[in-house]
Enzyme design. Sequence first.
Site, mmCIF file in Angstrom:
data_model
loop_
_atom_site.group_PDB
_atom_site.id
_atom_site.type_symbol
_atom_site.label_atom_id
_atom_site.label_comp_id
_atom_site.label_asym_id
_atom_site.label_seq_id
_atom_site.Cartn_x
_atom_site.Cartn_y
_atom_site.Cartn_z
ATOM 1 N N ALA A 67 22.335 -15.500 -32.268
ATOM 2 C CA ALA A 67 23.086 -14.074 -32.416
ATOM 3 C C ALA A 67 23.250 -12.918 -31.176
ATOM 4 O O ALA A 67 23.129 -14.244 -30.110
ATOM 5 C CB ALA A 67 21.733 -12.935 -32.745
ATOM 6 N N GLY A 112 19.948 -18.517 -34.284
ATOM 7 C CA GLY A 112 20.490 -17.227 -35.247
ATOM 8 C C GLY A 112 21.434 -18.635 -36.159
ATOM 9 O O GLY A 112 21.240 -18.696 -37.385
ATOM 10 N N GLU A 115 18.685 -21.038 -37.741
ATOM 11 C CA GLU A 115 18.673 -20.431 -38.948
ATOM 12 C C GLU A 115 19.317 -20.454 -39.632
ATOM 13 O O GLU A 115 18.882 -20.183 -40.993
ATOM 14 C CB GLU A 115 17.425 -18.564 -38.276
ATOM 15 C CG GLU A 115 15.872 -19.286 -37.658
ATOM 16 C CD GLU A 115 16.355 -17.833 -36.569
ATOM 17 O OE1 GLU A 115 17.227 -17.434 -35.932
ATOM 18 O OE2 GLU A 115 15.216 -17.551 -36.690
ATOM 19 N N GLU A 135 14.831 -18.426 -28.492
ATOM 20 C CA GLU A 135 15.129 -16.825 -28.391
ATOM 21 C C GLU A 135 13.755 -16.694 -26.897
ATOM 22 O O GLU A 135 14.328 -15.315 -26.689
ATOM 23 C CB GLU A 135 14.861 -16.445 -29.853
ATOM 24 C CG GLU A 135 15.779 -16.545 -30.902
ATOM 25 C CD GLU A 135 16.255 -17.839 -31.818
ATOM 26 O OE1 GLU A 135 15.284 -18.279 -30.851
ATOM 27 O OE2 GLU A 135 16.823 -17.971 -32.660
HETATM 28 N N1 DAK Z 1 26.070 -14.132 -27.727
HETATM 29 C C1 DAK Z 1 27.249 -13.609 -27.043
HETATM 30 N N2 DAK Z 1 27.909 -14.464 -26.672
HETATM 31 C C2 DAK Z 1 27.861 -15.848 -26.121
HETATM 32 C C3 DAK Z 1 26.994 -16.589 -27.041
HETATM 33 C C4 DAK Z 1 26.066 -15.701 -27.815
HETATM 34 N N3 DAK Z 1 24.550 -15.736 -28.570
HETATM 35 N N4 DAK Z 1 26.386 -17.764 -26.966
HETATM 36 C C5 DAK Z 1 27.463 -17.974 -26.276
HETATM 37 N N5 DAK Z 1 28.420 -16.702 -25.672
HETATM 38 C C6 DAK Z 1 29.357 -16.579 -24.959
HETATM 39 C C7 DAK Z 1 29.019 -16.755 -23.688
HETATM 40 O O1 DAK Z 1 29.153 -15.491 -22.678
HETATM 41 C C8 DAK Z 1 30.905 -17.095 -23.089
HETATM 42 O O2 DAK Z 1 31.257 -15.711 -22.852
HETATM 43 P P1 DAK Z 1 32.949 -15.773 -21.736
HETATM 44 O O3 DAK Z 1 31.646 -15.468 -20.655
HETATM 45 O O4 DAK Z 1 33.899 -16.190 -21.770
HETATM 46 O O5 DAK Z 1 33.237 -14.124 -22.259
HETATM 47 C C9 DAK Z 1 31.612 -17.916 -24.396
HETATM 48 O O6 DAK Z 1 30.283 -17.480 -26.036
HETATM 49 C C10 DAK Z 1 31.106 -19.194 -24.089
HETATM 50 O O7 DAK Z 1 30.186 -19.776 -23.685
HETATM 51 P P2 DAK Z 1 29.883 -20.452 -22.262
HETATM 52 O O8 DAK Z 1 30.520 -19.780 -20.977
HETATM 53 O O9 DAK Z 1 28.347 -20.228 -21.660
HETATM 54 O O10 DAK Z 1 29.854 -21.725 -22.891
HETATM 55 P P3 DAK Z 1 28.936 -22.796 -22.343
HETATM 56 O O11 DAK Z 1 29.661 -24.388 -23.150
HETATM 57 O O12 DAK Z 1 28.702 -23.303 -20.617
HETATM 58 O O13 DAK Z 1 27.677 -23.139 -23.377
HETATM 59 C C11 DAK Z 1 25.520 -22.477 -24.613
HETATM 60 C C12 DAK Z 1 27.202 -22.979 -24.709
HETATM 61 C C13 DAK Z 1 25.837 -22.120 -26.103
HETATM 62 C C14 DAK Z 1 24.998 -23.182 -23.638
HETATM 63 C C15 DAK Z 1 25.852 -20.835 -24.298
HETATM 64 O O14 DAK Z 1 26.470 -20.509 -24.274
HETATM 65 C C16 DAK Z 1 23.955 -20.273 -24.424
HETATM 66 O O15 DAK Z 1 23.257 -20.741 -23.917
HETATM 67 N N6 DAK Z 1 24.620 -19.348 -25.524
HETATM 68 C C17 DAK Z 1 23.525 -18.676 -25.893
HETATM 69 C C18 DAK Z 1 22.301 -19.114 -26.553
HETATM 70 C C19 DAK Z 1 21.723 -18.668 -27.414
HETATM 71 O O16 DAK Z 1 20.224 -18.230 -26.095
HETATM 72 N N7 DAK Z 1 21.576 -18.823 -28.216
HETATM 73 C C20 DAK Z 1 20.316 -17.910 -29.049
HETATM 74 C C21 DAK Z 1 20.087 -16.414 -28.549
HETATM 75 S S1 DAK Z 1 18.813 -14.916 -29.980
HETATM 76 C C22 DAK Z 1 18.074 -11.552 -36.178
HETATM 77 C C23 DAK Z 1 19.136 -12.330 -36.375
HETATM 78 C C24 DAK Z 1 19.368 -13.733 -35.672
HETATM 79 C C25 DAK Z 1 18.266 -13.684 -34.349
HETATM 80 C C26 DAK Z 1 18.040 -12.349 -34.126
HETATM 81 C C27 DAK Z 1 17.905 -12.508 -35.144
HETATM 82 N N8 DAK Z 1 18.235 -10.840 -37.603
HETATM 83 C C28 DAK Z 1 18.993 -10.777 -38.267
HETATM 84 C C29 DAK Z 1 16.866 -10.149 -37.097
HETATM 85 C C30 DAK Z 1 19.233 -14.661 -33.660
HETATM 86 C C31 DAK Z 1 18.808 -14.302 -32.190
HETATM 87 C C32 DAK Z 1 19.703 -15.779 -31.172
HETATM 88 O O17 DAK Z 1 20.053 -16.419 -31.747
#
Ligand code: DAK
Length: 262
Positions: A67, A112, A115, A135
């Site tokens: 997300a 997400g 999921e 998460e």
């Molecule tokens: N959201 C927003 N931006 C994101 C992102 C995300 N999930 N993942 C990556 N980005 C952005 C980064 O901020 C970066 O943006 P800039 O800095 O260039 O502006 C760009 O994408 C490239 O990412 P990185 O520079 O970080 O790239 P790397 O190769 O170094 O790292 C990575 C890739 C995937 C390991 C890293 O970006 C990362 O850890 N990202 C976050 C992954 C994460 O924590 N995902 C879970 C998020 S929580 C729901 C539905 C869904 C959900 C909840 C509720 N409902 C319908 C209720 C789900 C929750 C989640 O998914």
Amino acid sequence: MTHYETLLTQREGGVATVTINRPKVLNALSQQVIEELHRVLDDQSFTRDLRVMILAGAGEKSFVAGADIAAMRGLTPHEAAEFARLGQSLSLRLEASPFITIAKVQGFALGGGCELAMSCDIVIAAEKALFGQPEVDLGLIPGFGGTQRLARRVGLPLALEVLCGGRKLNGREAQQLGLVSQVTTAEDLDAYVQNLVKNICKAAPRAVAETKRLARSSMEQPLVHGLAAEASSFATCFAGSEALEGLSAFLEKRPARFTTSE
Ligand code: DAK
């Protein structure tokens, strides 16, 4: 064809490809992405007689990296509940759809993204795909079905290691553990999916839709109830034209010609 800001859509014959198109943020799921995915499912002219929907992420690096974290930071509990409702109803709609959904996963399928892949009927992944549910590192719990679907797919101990212990699974591990049905090299991913799509489209439409419905319901009900439903549906095959055509084609040594609607 309807225009979307966060999605690319394509329809060729009975096959639709829906690509989440936010590569700068690794295709993160904003509320707009989820709303637009709902709109795709609402669009009856797009989904009419659809046999297969392929869900993919734009670019080579990511299917969906979760997300949208920036958008989530400002959510109130009320807005978070609305986001949850929207996301969970999307998964349920994909699961209940009469067409087969395939997640084509290259790169990150996190939070997400994992999921969303699990909401699809079939998940095909590249070796370098990376599945995870990070998460809890963000102070959140999965809200798009992860606490429910992952354990059903891979068993409780591994699900909890992924959900609470930060374990990530590459494509091959995800296949060994039952999250993914086939893993390929990055170069072979499209060809594998296309061949699978071809085989699904060759089969009888009503039989495929009914098989999906029954197999999905097997996860939710006692075996005897599922077997009763299967027997009844098997009988119904003989009231329609598909079985007559399929059985005759085999005996006449010719390809079957199924029509899309009966
Ligand atoms: N959201 C927003 N931006 C994101 C992102 C995300 N999930 N993942 C990556 N980005 C952005 C980064 O901020 C970066 O943006 P800039 O800095 O260039 O502006 C760009 O994408 C490239 O990412 P990185 O520079 O970080 O790239 P790397 O190769 O170094 O790292 C990575 C890739 C995937 C390991 C890293 O970006 C990362 O850890 N990202 C976050 C992954 C994460 O924590 N995902 C879970 C998020 S929580 C729901 C539905 C869904 C959900 C909840 C509720 N409902 C319908 C209720 C789900 C929750 C989640 O998914």
